[in-house]
Every structure is written in C-alpha cells, then in structure tokens.
Design a protein around this motif. Structure first.
Motif, PDB file in Angstrom:
ATOM      1  N   ASP A   7       0.822  -1.209   0.000  1.00  0.00           N
ATOM      2  CA  ASP A   7       0.000   0.000   0.000  1.00  0.00           C
ATOM      3  C   ASP A   7       0.860   1.265   0.000  1.00  0.00           C
ATOM      4  O   ASP A   7       2.014   1.246   0.424  1.00  0.00           O
ATOM      5  CB  ASP A   7      -0.885   0.041   1.260  1.00  0.00           C
ATOM      6  CG  ASP A   7      -2.052  -0.926   1.173  1.00  0.00           C
ATOM      7  OD1 ASP A   7      -2.061  -1.806   0.286  1.00  0.00           O
ATOM      8  OD2 ASP A   7      -2.954  -0.808   2.021  1.00  0.00           O
ATOM      9  N   ASP A   8       0.214   2.334  -0.444  1.00  0.00           N
ATOM     10  CA  ASP A   8       0.692   3.728  -0.292  1.00  0.00           C
ATOM     11  C   ASP A   8       1.740   4.177  -1.303  1.00  0.00           C
ATOM     12  O   ASP A   8       2.260   5.283  -1.180  1.00  0.00           O
ATOM     13  CB  ASP A   8       1.211   4.010   1.132  1.00  0.00           C
ATOM     14  CG  ASP A   8       0.126   3.845   2.194  1.00  0.00           C
ATOM     15  OD1 ASP A   8      -1.018   3.517   1.824  1.00  0.00           O
ATOM     16  OD2 ASP A   8       0.434   4.035   3.374  1.00  0.00           O
ATOM     17  N   HIS A  57      -6.314   3.213  -4.034  1.00  0.00           N
ATOM     18  CA  HIS A  57      -6.158   3.467  -2.587  1.00  0.00           C
ATOM     19  C   HIS A  57      -6.446   4.941  -2.275  1.00  0.00           C
ATOM     20  O   HIS A  57      -5.832   5.511  -1.389  1.00  0.00           O
ATOM     21  CB  HIS A  57      -4.734   3.070  -2.174  1.00  0.00           C
ATOM     22  CG  HIS A  57      -4.543   2.853  -0.705  1.00  0.00           C
ATOM     23  ND1 HIS A  57      -5.479   2.274   0.116  1.00  0.00           N
ATOM     24  CD2 HIS A  57      -3.496   3.144   0.116  1.00  0.00           C
ATOM     25  CE1 HIS A  57      -5.019   2.220   1.363  1.00  0.00           C
ATOM     26  NE2 HIS A  57      -3.829   2.753   1.386  1.00  0.00           N
ATOM     27  N   HIS A 105      -5.401   9.817   0.342  1.00  0.00           N
ATOM     28  CA  HIS A 105      -5.136   8.973   1.513  1.00  0.00           C
ATOM     29  C   HIS A 105      -5.211   9.827   2.784  1.00  0.00           C
ATOM     30  O   HIS A 105      -4.326   9.785   3.652  1.00  0.00           O
ATOM     31  CB  HIS A 105      -3.744   8.335   1.388  1.00  0.00           C
ATOM     32  CG  HIS A 105      -3.538   7.138   2.267  1.00  0.00           C
ATOM     33  ND1 HIS A 105      -3.168   7.225   3.584  1.00  0.00           N
ATOM     34  CD2 HIS A 105      -3.659   5.818   2.029  1.00  0.00           C
ATOM     35  CE1 HIS A 105      -3.053   6.031   4.108  1.00  0.00           C
ATOM     36  NE2 HIS A 105      -3.356   5.144   3.184  1.00  0.00           N
ATOM     37  N   PRO A 160      -8.117   3.478   2.961  1.00  0.00           N
ATOM     38  CA  PRO A 160      -6.967   3.903   3.764  1.00  0.00           C
ATOM     39  C   PRO A 160      -7.139   3.497   5.229  1.00  0.00           C
ATOM     40  O   PRO A 160      -8.235   3.647   5.787  1.00  0.00           O
ATOM     41  CB  PRO A 160      -6.988   5.431   3.611  1.00  0.00           C
ATOM     42  CG  PRO A 160      -7.639   5.658   2.287  1.00  0.00           C
ATOM     43  CD  PRO A 160      -8.674   4.576   2.159  1.00  0.00           C
ATOM     44  N   PHE A 161      -6.086   2.972   5.804  1.00  0.00           N
ATOM     45  CA  PHE A 161      -6.035   2.537   7.205  1.00  0.00           C
ATOM     46  C   PHE A 161      -7.015   1.388   7.513  1.00  0.00           C
ATOM     47  O   PHE A 161      -7.201   1.030   8.679  1.00  0.00           O
ATOM     48  CB  PHE A 161      -6.316   3.720   8.163  1.00  0.00           C
ATOM     49  CG  PHE A 161      -5.560   4.960   7.821  1.00  0.00           C
ATOM     50  CD1 PHE A 161      -4.201   5.053   8.064  1.00  0.00           C
ATOM     51  CD2 PHE A 161      -6.191   6.045   7.204  1.00  0.00           C
ATOM     52  CE1 PHE A 161      -3.488   6.202   7.727  1.00  0.00           C
ATOM     53  CE2 PHE A 161      -5.493   7.188   6.859  1.00  0.00           C
ATOM     54  CZ  PHE A 161      -4.134   7.260   7.120  1.00  0.00           C
ATOM     55  N   HIS A 169       3.909  -2.229   2.968  1.00  0.00           N
ATOM     56  CA  HIS A 169       3.957  -0.897   2.354  1.00  0.00           C
ATOM     57  C   HIS A 169       5.277  -0.729   1.591  1.00  0.00           C
ATOM     58  O   HIS A 169       6.335  -1.039   2.138  1.00  0.00           O
ATOM     59  CB  HIS A 169       3.853   0.186   3.432  1.00  0.00           C
ATOM     60  CG  HIS A 169       2.531   0.180   4.138  1.00  0.00           C
ATOM     61  ND1 HIS A 169       2.231  -0.686   5.158  1.00  0.00           N
ATOM     62  CD2 HIS A 169       1.422   0.928   3.934  1.00  0.00           C
ATOM     63  CE1 HIS A 169       0.997  -0.473   5.567  1.00  0.00           C
ATOM     64  NE2 HIS A 169       0.472   0.492   4.851  1.00  0.00           N
TER      65      HIS A 169
HETATM   66 ZN   LIG Z   1      -2.663   3.176   3.066  1.00  0.00          ZN
END
Ligand SMILES: [Zn+2]
Length: 255
Positions: free
Chosen positions: A72-73, A122, A126, A163-164, A217
C-alpha cells in the motif's frame, strides 16, 4: 451495512426498553448509558477493523493455500527496490496506489503493470480524515485515482482498499456507486510502525497461514529488507506466493 444496521436496531431496542422501565418501573435513566456506550464501542471496533465486515464486505482472505503480497501507499522511491526483489523471486504482487503518488511517479506505476503485477485503488489523497468524509468526497477520491491510472496504463481498477482499513457508511455507498470491490487483509505486518527488522520479520512469519493476504507498504527500507528474507523463507518452505487474482478468484480490472 448489515452488521452496522443490526447493531443500531438492537441497541435502539434496548434504549426503548430502558426508557419504558425508567418511566414506569422507577429504573434510573442512567441505565441508557450502557446501550449507548455498547453501541459506540461496537461501531468503533467495526469501523476500524476491516475484517469485521461491519459497514461493507471486504475480501480479507484467500481461497487457496499460500500467501498473496499486497503493498500500500506507493508508488514511492522504494517501489523499484520492491519490484527488483519480486522479479528476482519471480512472484507477482498487488500494489494499492495513492493517486497523488501516481501523479508524482507515473513511470513507476507503468513499471508495476509492465512486470505483471496488479494495481488497486487506494484513493487520491489517503487522508487520515477519510473515515469522516461524505460519500461524494470518497467517490471523487476513487474516481480521480481511477481515471489517472487508466490514462497511464489503460487499466480500469476494480479493487479498492480503504486507507487505514477504516470503513464507514459513506465508503460503503461510494464503492457501490463506483462498482469497486473492497480488499482487506488477514496478515497485518505493521511494517510502518515496527522499525526493528528482526521483530517485523518474526511477526510476519508467526502470522503466515493458508489463504493469507499480507499487508505491507512500499514506503520504507525496512519493508524492502524484510521482503527479501520473507520470499527466501517462503521458497525454502515451499509455500506458494500467489497473485491476488489467483488467490481470491476476482479480476483486478474492469473490462
Ligand atoms: Zn494506506
């Protein structure tokens, strides 16, 4: 929405009953605080734990033995190192990309696709406030990112990761509008929080299970270092690394 609605109805019923007994049976009105507190506790837990499927259904585990890797991210400056390792071990992963990072590193996104990995949505910003935003905001975040990825790669993302891992009714409505499938995880590496490489590696190993969807990540050197050790371990123990598509039997893109 089903679990959230059930939680609401159940606690509303409890409040009505307490109100009745308070009015006619000399029960203290303070008892109402118990269902209110209980409702809020369950709602907070359900909203912050994607596997609870509290507001919406998310795919959080696979149907096959083995492990699927998700990052992610990104894209970030660490993504190329992740891609190099994935290439070295000949495995495919899924990258849940942030729109504003795609805008910054379009060539890395194109490399992800050209090397056979999947890309998911995503959101664009974010935002750490995304759990409190309305449906229109969330839909816009998803659509903007979707359009950007499509312009750069010709792929229309079907997978979305909140997100999260935080969900709410607005997100549930937004992905219904955009037609996205929410993807969660059942192995959380905590690679952005655990700075000790050995600790992180051991945490992941202790949580490996069949049908595992691992959340990592592509945003820091620690994750890159642990990835190589993990892939070596999986190879030595003959644990297959499957693409998410193979694992959950869903297509990453709209046709
Ligand atoms: Zn994220």
């Amino acid at each position: 929405m089903l679990v959230h609605r059930f939680n609401g109805i159940l606690h509303l019923l409890a409040i009505v009953l307490i109100t009745f007994f308070a009015a006619y049976q000399q029960l203290s009105f303070w008892w109402i605080l118990i269902p209110v507190f209980s409702f809020l506790t369950i709602a907070a837990y359900g909203s912050s734990n994607i596997q609870a499927n509290y507001h919406l259904h998310s795919v959080c585990h696979g149907k096959e033995k083995g492990i699927s890797l998700t990052f992610d991210d990104g894209p970030t400056t660490f993504t190329p190192a992740v891609l190099d390792i994935l290439q070295k071990y000949q495995v495919k992963a899924t990258f849940f990309c942030i729109g504003k990072h795609v805008q910054r590193f379009p060539e890395i996104l194109q490399r992800i696709i050209s090397e056979g990995h999947a890309v998911g949505n995503h959101t664009f910003h974010h935002s750490n406030q995304s759990g409190f935003k309305n449906t229109a905001y969330v839909a816009e975040e998803i659509i903007t990112t979707q359009q950007l990825i499509e312009q750069l790669t010709g792929r229309k993302t079907h997978w979305y990761r909140p997100p999260f891992g935080v969900t709410n009714p607005s997100i549930a409505k937004a992905i219904k509008q955009t037609g996205h499938l929410s993807i969660g995880w059942n192995i959380r590496s905590l690679d952005t929080a655990i700075r000790n490489e050995e600790k992180l590696y051991q945490r992941i190993l202790s949580r490996l299970k069949p049908g595992g969807i691992l959340l990592m990540h592509d945003t820091n050197a620690n994750s890159v270092a642990v990835l190589e050790r993990l892939l070596l371990y999986l190879r030595e123990h003959q644990i297959p690394v499957l693409s998410l598509e193979e694992m959950i039997k869903e297509k990453p893109y709209e046709v």
